[in-house]
Design a protein around this motif. Structure first.
Motif, PDB file in Angstrom:
ATOM      1  N   PHE A 181       0.781  -1.176  -0.073  1.00  0.00           N
ATOM      2  CA  PHE A 181       0.068   0.139  -0.090  1.00  0.00           C
ATOM      3  C   PHE A 181       0.823   1.203   0.231  1.00  0.00           C
ATOM      4  N   CYS A 182       0.380   2.376  -0.646  1.00  0.00           N
ATOM      5  CA  CYS A 182       0.965   3.610  -0.354  1.00  0.00           C
ATOM      6  C   CYS A 182       0.027   4.426   0.502  1.00  0.00           C
ATOM      7  N   GLN A 183       0.752   5.402   1.246  1.00  0.00           N
ATOM      8  CA  GLN A 183       0.118   6.296   2.198  1.00  0.00           C
ATOM      9  C   GLN A 183       0.644   7.641   2.177  1.00  0.00           C
ATOM     10  N   GLY A 184      -0.123   8.717   2.417  1.00  0.00           N
ATOM     11  CA  GLY A 184       0.354  10.016   2.410  1.00  0.00           C
ATOM     12  C   GLY A 184       0.491  10.564   3.811  1.00  0.00           C
ATOM     13  N   ARG A 185       1.555  11.348   4.111  1.00  0.00           N
ATOM     14  CA  ARG A 185       1.734  12.089   5.184  1.00  0.00           C
ATOM     15  C   ARG A 185       1.867  13.419   5.229  1.00  0.00           C
ATOM     16  N   VAL A 186       1.324  14.327   6.142  1.00  0.00           N
ATOM     17  CA  VAL A 186       1.304  15.675   6.178  1.00  0.00           C
ATOM     18  C   VAL A 186       1.906  16.287   7.287  1.00  0.00           C
ATOM     19  N   LEU A 187       2.769  17.077   7.101  1.00  0.00           N
ATOM     20  CA  LEU A 187       3.270  17.986   8.412  1.00  0.00           C
ATOM     21  C   LEU A 187       3.099  19.540   7.803  1.00  0.00           C
ATOM     22  N   VAL A 188       2.258  20.355   8.787  1.00  0.00           N
ATOM     23  CA  VAL A 188       2.211  21.739   8.716  1.00  0.00           C
ATOM     24  C   VAL A 188       2.679  22.690   9.806  1.00  0.00           C
ATOM     25  N   THR A 189       3.707  23.351   9.579  1.00  0.00           N
ATOM     26  CA  THR A 189       4.047  24.412  10.607  1.00  0.00           C
ATOM     27  C   THR A 189       3.761  25.656  10.271  1.00  0.00           C
ATOM     28  N   LEU A 190       3.540  26.506  11.690  1.00  0.00           N
ATOM     29  CA  LEU A 190       3.121  27.765  11.434  1.00  0.00           C
ATOM     30  C   LEU A 190       4.179  28.553  12.548  1.00  0.00           C
ATOM     31  N   THR A 191       4.866  29.314  12.172  1.00  0.00           N
ATOM     32  CA  THR A 191       5.718  30.153  12.814  1.00  0.00           C
ATOM     33  C   THR A 191       5.728  31.630  12.828  1.00  0.00           C
ATOM     34  N   PRO A 192       5.173  32.139  13.920  1.00  0.00           N
ATOM     35  CA  PRO A 192       4.839  33.607  14.099  1.00  0.00           C
ATOM     36  C   PRO A 192       6.105  34.303  14.043  1.00  0.00           C
ATOM     37  N   ALA A 193       6.131  35.694  13.464  1.00  0.00           N
ATOM     38  CA  ALA A 193       7.421  36.410  13.565  1.00  0.00           C
ATOM     39  C   ALA A 193       7.899  36.883  14.960  1.00  0.00           C
TER      40      ALA A 193
END
Length: 240
Positions: A181-193
């Motif tokens: 099987f194949c699978q997707g992975r997501v990493l989201v980062t938000l860095t304030p100034a």
């Protein structure tokens, strides 16, 4: 019994090592804790696959199509995209398509990390990984990680997008074969100034996984492309 004692010792060493490496100037929080007002931001979207040795490798340093896709959802939340900084926020999305059972997952067969050179100067071991899913620990307590190499989150798609984030603890018995099987992975980062004096950096992090994508040899990124878009959109819609 000896195997369990060995595993416990490895977990303890990993915890001690992780504590020793923590950056005292870095504050990592879940993206769901982010509660500031929208503002202008910069955005990068990077895509990854696994190489022949099971390590993540960069496919595209800034995927323009996925960047436009994410920007549309962020605009709906009141954010304004800037072509370059400085901006109030820096947003990054790192998307992987892979057969995670073939990944080189580290000491406890649980860690799937981004390549440091692909992230650049802001890379941190406290932030830049897809597995484990839980941001506050090494994995599920009591799990025999040595016998459950496939200890990743797998969610079956059923026509509607599934937000279930519970890990699949079933796995396969030692030596048994599971369908590819194949699978997707997501990493989201938000860095304030940075706001104010001092070196402290605050980063908000979210992680998601798709259901199983069509099985293809080596899991090229396009295999999970549509599912990764849905997962990325879900991260933006529910966490920003």
């Amino acid at each position: 019994m000896q195997r369990k004692v060995l595993l416990a010792a490895l977990v303890a060493l990993a915890v001690l090592g992780g504590c020793a490496q923590r950056d005292p100037n870095l504050l990592v929080r879940g993206l769901g804790e982010f509660s500031r007002a929208p503002g202008d931001y910069t955005l990068t979207v990077k895509t990854y696959e696994l190489d022949a040795e099971g390590r993540s490798r960069l496919v595209r340093a800034d995927d323009a199509s996925l960047r436009r896709f994410a920007a549309r959802f962020l605009a709906d939340k009141g954010y304004t995209l800037k072509a370059s900084g400085p901006a109030r926020y820096a947003v990054e999305a790192h998307l992987l398509c892979a057969d995670t059972r073939k990944a080189k997952l580290g000491l406890l067969a649980e860690e799937l990390r981004l390549p440091a050179q692909a992230v650049g100067a802001g890379y941190s071991e406290e932030i830049h990984y897809w597995l484990p899913d839980q941001e506050t620990g090494l994995g599920q307590p009591g799990m025999d990680a040595l016998e459950r190499h496939d200890s990743v989150t797998r969610r079956r798609s059923s026509g509607t997008f599934d937000r279930n984030r519970e890990p699949n603890l079933g796995g396969a018995p030692m030596g048994a074969q599971e369908p590819a099987f194949c699978q997707g992975r997501v990493l989201v980062t938000l860095t304030p100034a940075a706001s104010g004096p001092g070196p402290q950096r605050q980063v908000f992090v979210g992680r998601g996984a798709t259901g199983d994508c069509p099985a293809e040899p080596d899991c090229p990124f396009k295999t999970c492309g549509a599912a990764l878009e849905r997962t990325l959109a879900d991260e933006i819609e529910t966490r920003f």
